[in-house]
Enzyme design. Structure first.
Site, PDB file in Angstrom:
ATOM      1  N   ASN A   1       0.828  -1.215   0.000  1.00 36.73           N
ATOM      2  CA  ASN A   1       0.000   0.000   0.000  1.00 36.73           C
ATOM      3  C   ASN A   1       0.853   1.252   0.000  1.00 36.73           C
ATOM      4  O   ASN A   1       1.979   1.252   0.504  1.00 36.73           O
ATOM      5  CB  ASN A   1      -0.951  -0.010   1.204  1.00 36.73           C
ATOM      6  CG  ASN A   1      -0.299   0.548   2.444  1.00 36.73           C
ATOM      7  OD1 ASN A   1      -0.319   1.753   2.683  1.00 36.73           O
ATOM      8  ND2 ASN A   1       0.315  -0.325   3.242  1.00 36.73           N
TER       9      ASN A   1
ATOM     10  N   PHE B   1       6.537   4.563  14.208  1.00 37.67           N
ATOM     11  CA  PHE B   1       7.884   4.824  13.695  1.00 37.67           C
ATOM     12  C   PHE B   1       8.149   3.867  12.530  1.00 37.67           C
ATOM     13  O   PHE B   1       9.275   3.430  12.321  1.00 37.67           O
ATOM     14  CB  PHE B   1       8.943   4.582  14.785  1.00 37.67           C
ATOM     15  CG  PHE B   1       8.878   5.536  15.938  1.00 37.67           C
ATOM     16  CD1 PHE B   1       8.331   6.807  15.792  1.00 37.67           C
ATOM     17  CD2 PHE B   1       9.374   5.172  17.184  1.00 37.67           C
ATOM     18  CE1 PHE B   1       8.287   7.697  16.868  1.00 37.67           C
ATOM     19  CE2 PHE B   1       9.337   6.053  18.254  1.00 37.67           C
ATOM     20  CZ  PHE B   1       8.786   7.316  18.100  1.00 37.67           C
TER      21      PHE B   1
ATOM     22  N   CYS C   1       5.925   3.676   9.192  1.00 35.74           N
ATOM     23  CA  CYS C   1       5.401   3.848   7.829  1.00 35.74           C
ATOM     24  C   CYS C   1       6.557   4.119   6.872  1.00 35.74           C
ATOM     25  O   CYS C   1       7.315   5.058   7.067  1.00 35.74           O
ATOM     26  CB  CYS C   1       4.413   5.005   7.787  1.00 35.74           C
ATOM     27  SG  CYS C   1       2.748   4.424   7.689  1.00 35.74           S
TER      28      CYS C   1
ATOM     29  N   CYS D   1       3.485 -37.149  -9.867  1.00 35.39           N
ATOM     30  CA  CYS D   1       3.707 -35.928 -10.664  1.00 35.39           C
ATOM     31  C   CYS D   1       5.184 -35.742 -10.997  1.00 35.39           C
ATOM     32  O   CYS D   1       5.521 -35.086 -11.979  1.00 35.39           O
ATOM     33  CB  CYS D   1       3.163 -34.705  -9.935  1.00 35.39           C
ATOM     34  SG  CYS D   1       4.090 -34.261  -8.442  1.00 35.39           S
TER      35      CYS D   1
ATOM     36  N   CYS E   1       9.065 -33.994  -7.010  1.00 33.91           N
ATOM     37  CA  CYS E   1      10.149 -34.283  -6.050  1.00 33.91           C
ATOM     38  C   CYS E   1      11.374 -34.766  -6.798  1.00 33.91           C
ATOM     39  O   CYS E   1      12.504 -34.374  -6.497  1.00 33.91           O
ATOM     40  CB  CYS E   1       9.676 -35.307  -5.016  1.00 33.91           C
ATOM     41  SG  CYS E   1       9.174 -36.886  -5.728  1.00 33.91           S
TER      42      CYS E   1
ATOM     43  N   CYS F   1      14.936 -32.861  -6.852  1.00 35.29           N
ATOM     44  CA  CYS F   1      16.078 -33.521  -6.217  1.00 35.29           C
ATOM     45  C   CYS F   1      17.143 -33.873  -7.256  1.00 35.29           C
ATOM     46  O   CYS F   1      18.330 -33.659  -7.046  1.00 35.29           O
ATOM     47  CB  CYS F   1      15.601 -34.769  -5.487  1.00 35.29           C
ATOM     48  SG  CYS F   1      16.890 -35.471  -4.448  1.00 35.29           S
TER      49      CYS F   1
ATOM     50  N   CYS G   1      17.153 -32.656   3.149  1.00 29.20           N
ATOM     51  CA  CYS G   1      17.088 -31.196   2.989  1.00 29.20           C
ATOM     52  C   CYS G   1      15.663 -30.668   3.041  1.00 29.20           C
ATOM     53  O   CYS G   1      15.442 -29.495   3.273  1.00 29.20           O
ATOM     54  CB  CYS G   1      17.766 -30.766   1.701  1.00 29.20           C
ATOM     55  SG  CYS G   1      16.838 -31.196   0.203  1.00 29.20           S
TER      56      CYS G   1
ATOM     57  N   CYS H   1       6.335 -30.912  -3.082  1.00 27.62           N
ATOM     58  CA  CYS H   1       5.276 -31.904  -3.306  1.00 27.62           C
ATOM     59  C   CYS H   1       3.903 -31.237  -3.190  1.00 27.62           C
ATOM     60  O   CYS H   1       3.629 -30.559  -2.207  1.00 27.62           O
ATOM     61  CB  CYS H   1       5.401 -33.033  -2.280  1.00 27.62           C
ATOM     62  SG  CYS H   1       4.072 -34.255  -2.440  1.00 27.62           S
TER      63      CYS H   1
HETATM   64  C1  LIG Z   1      -3.625   0.140   3.823  1.00 24.22           C
HETATM   65  C2  LIG Z   1      -2.783   0.089   5.043  1.00 24.22           C
HETATM   66  C3  LIG Z   1      -2.637   1.220   5.812  1.00 24.22           C
HETATM   67  C4  LIG Z   1      -1.855   1.178   6.967  1.00 24.22           C
HETATM   68  N1  LIG Z   1      -1.768   2.281   7.730  1.00 24.22           N
HETATM   69  C5  LIG Z   1      -1.044   2.247   8.867  1.00 24.22           C
HETATM   70  C6  LIG Z   1      -1.031   3.352   9.743  1.00 24.22           C
HETATM   71  O1  LIG Z   1      -1.671   4.373   9.509  1.00 24.22           O
HETATM   72  N2  LIG Z   1      -0.285   3.254  10.860  1.00 24.22           N
HETATM   73  C7  LIG Z   1       0.427   2.138  11.193  1.00 24.22           C
HETATM   74  O2  LIG Z   1       1.087   2.103  12.233  1.00 24.22           O
HETATM   75  N3  LIG Z   1       0.417   1.065  10.369  1.00 24.22           N
HETATM   76  C8  LIG Z   1      -0.315   1.097   9.238  1.00 24.22           C
HETATM   77  N4  LIG Z   1      -0.379  -0.022   8.446  1.00 24.22           N
HETATM   78  C9  LIG Z   1       0.402  -1.216   8.812  1.00 24.22           C
HETATM   79  C10 LIG Z   1      -0.420  -2.218   9.634  1.00 24.22           C
HETATM   80  O3  LIG Z   1      -0.855  -1.662  10.843  1.00 24.22           O
HETATM   81  C11 LIG Z   1       0.382  -3.486   9.941  1.00 24.22           C
HETATM   82  O4  LIG Z   1       1.520  -3.149  10.679  1.00 24.22           O
HETATM   83  C12 LIG Z   1       0.851  -4.211   8.678  1.00 24.22           C
HETATM   84  O5  LIG Z   1      -0.150  -4.159   7.687  1.00 24.22           O
HETATM   85  C13 LIG Z   1       1.221  -5.674   8.954  1.00 24.22           C
HETATM   86  O6  LIG Z   1       0.119  -6.418   9.417  1.00 24.22           O
HETATM   87  P1  LIG Z   1      -0.751  -7.383   8.454  1.00 24.22           P
HETATM   88  O7  LIG Z   1       0.205  -8.286   7.759  1.00 24.22           O
HETATM   89  O8  LIG Z   1      -1.718  -8.060   9.365  1.00 24.22           O
HETATM   90  O9  LIG Z   1      -1.435  -6.478   7.473  1.00 24.22           O
HETATM   91  C14 LIG Z   1      -1.178  -0.011   7.309  1.00 24.22           C
HETATM   92  C15 LIG Z   1      -1.342  -1.148   6.529  1.00 24.22           C
HETATM   93  C16 LIG Z   1      -2.144  -1.113   5.407  1.00 24.22           C
HETATM   94  C17 LIG Z   1      -2.331  -2.348   4.587  1.00 24.22           C
END
Ligand SMILES: Cc1cc2nc3c(=O)[nH]c(=O)nc-3n(C[C@H](O)[C@H](O)[C@H](O)COP(=O)(O)O)c2cc1C
Length: 434
Positions: free
Chosen positions: A77, A137, A139, A350, A353, A357, A383, A390
């Protein structure tokens, strides 16, 4: 019946499932419906300072990666923090908290890295009656170019400084939400602890470009022919999130810190796994955006049934149970020996594997003229690639060799117990107990 209630840094909720700060928690209408569906708490969509409005793009803001059945595996996003008015949000938070006193409401905040900006917003948030704050902290786009979000989360000194301001001007719990766009997650977590944070939450989204349109040559989502990196989340990021959570859970300067686990949580099982790695609760975003709020009901019933089946009466019963088993590579037992085994009744011939391998691994699978596949123990190094490729679940399994047996590949005798080995082949300085 298992008790799902949690007390996370003094914040109580009826279950460990909180909605993460994101579109599902952007307004009163959503949060009320989320609580009606059963969510234990929400982290309100990140609020910014009073001032010029935040303006989002008016074109597509999401990109996706799909599995073969078009199930969403990863979501990208380029959305910013809330673009709704600060005071409207604050009034809504106050109203919803008053109506749902048993649910957790945490307010996510991101304002400029200046003491005055934090000093101004914190009393307003305190006045809502919300249970705590989460410092965004993390985004990775849009706000970080303005010196906020991940731009703060990537500098431990800033994290510590801002956390201190929050502890000074706000009386309730402070959660620091970490960015995964960093090499060593323990550094920002330790900085949060040094600044007085009550907990950390992780992960926020991962820098990503999900696709490039080969006709327009633009990354997607494309806004008028141009794209920008976004934040990646959803099931695809869960392994990265769990590794980071485990690093904090066992880190020298970070162990014991309360952790709210986030990243790809879609089922009760995902949540349980995060909790075994030390998380006191979990937060969910993409799964709710994909399947709707009611997905929490399956999470609640699934977790509750599993806990009953294991005899766990509370979340604390199994929280952190897997942490002692997360170790460094040089502590792994090289005397443990397994071999792949193919269940002929389940095999659909199929040949995946065999191809994997024979072409890329250890030439340890034989194919007969009638396409019967069998493992050559003398070549198999266990491994696991055949299991991974599979298409039939449980058709190929790894069988541990019994103590006393001889590995036909190496001639090594399987030891009854690692503790009886006086030196470890990977770690010669480690001597086991007599
Ligand atoms: C569309 C969208 C908007 C988001 N906006 C914020 C936000 O405003 N503040 C924030 O801390 N995290 C934001 N996030 C992150 C989510 O809170 C979360 O940390 C992240 O999506 C991982 O979790 P998930 O895998 O369950 O989506 C946003 C995520 C998405 C998809």
């Amino acid at each position: 019946m298992a008790d799902l209630t949690t007390d996370f840094i003094g914040i109580k909720s009826p279950n460990p499932f909180w909605l993460a700060s994101a579109p599902p928690t952007d307004k009163e209408y959503n949060v009320r419906r989320a609580f009606e569906a059963g969510w234990g708490g929400v982290v309100w969509k990140t609020l910014g300072s009073e001032g010029p409005p935040v303006v989002n793009v008016n074109g597509p803001r999401y990109g996706a990666i799909y599995g073969a059945d078009r199930r969403l595996l990863g979501l990208n996003n380029i959305e910013l923090i809330t673009d709704r008015d600060l005071f409207t949000n604050l009034e809504e938070i106050k109203r919803v908290k008053a109506d749902y006193p048993d649910r957790a409401i945490i307010v996510s905040i991101m304002v400029p890295c200046e003491e005055q900006a934090w000093k101004a917003i914190l009393p307003l948030v305190e006045d809502t009656g919300a249970d705590g704050i989460e410092l965004n902290f993390g985004c990775p786009h849009g706000m970080s170019e303005r010196g906020m979000g991940a731009a703060v989360g990537q500098v431990p000194e800033y994290i510590e400084m801002v956390t201190r301001w929050c502890k000074l001007y706000y009386s309730k719990p402070v959660i620091v939400k970490l960015t995964p766009n960093i090499t060593d997650i323990r550094k920002p977590a330790a900085a949060a602890r040094a600044g007085g944070a009550d907990a950390v939450s992780l992960i926020n989204t991962i820098n990503s470009i999900t696709s490039v349109n080969l006709d327009t040559m633009s990354p997607e989502p494309s806004i008028d022919g141009k794209g920008s990196h976004g934040g990646y989340c959803g099931p695809a990021v869960k392994p990265i999130a769990m590794s980071m959570v485990s690093e904090i859970a066992r880190g020298e300067d970070t162990h014991g810190m309360p952790i709210s686990g986030i990243g790809g949580i879609t089922t009760w099982r995902d949540a349980a796994e995060f909790i075994t790695l030390g998380c006191g609760n979990v937060q969910v975003c993409t799964a709710a955006m994909t399947y709707g709020f009611k997905i929490v009901q399956e999470m609640i019933s699934g977790l509750s049934e599993w806990m009953d089946s294991k005899g766990h009466t509370s979340i604390e019963d199994f929280r952190g149970a897997a942490v002692p088993n997360v170790t460094d590579w040089n502590q792994l037992n090289l005397n443990y020996i397994a071999k792949a085994k193919i269940n002929q009744d389940l095999c659909i011939s199929c040949g995946r594997c065999f191809a994997a391998c024979e072409d890329t691994s250890h030439q340890a699978i034989a194919m007969s003229d009638d396409r019967t596949f069998s493992v050559i123990d003398a070549e198999c190094v266990a491994c696991n690639l055949c299991v991974n490729v599979c298409p039939v679940e449980d058709c190929i399994t790894m069988e541990t060799m019994a103590p006393g047996a001889t590995d036909p590949r190496t001639g090594k005798v399987v030891q009854p117990d690692y503790a009886n080995w006086t030196t470890h082949p990977n770690n010669p300085s480690a001597t086991a107990a007599e």
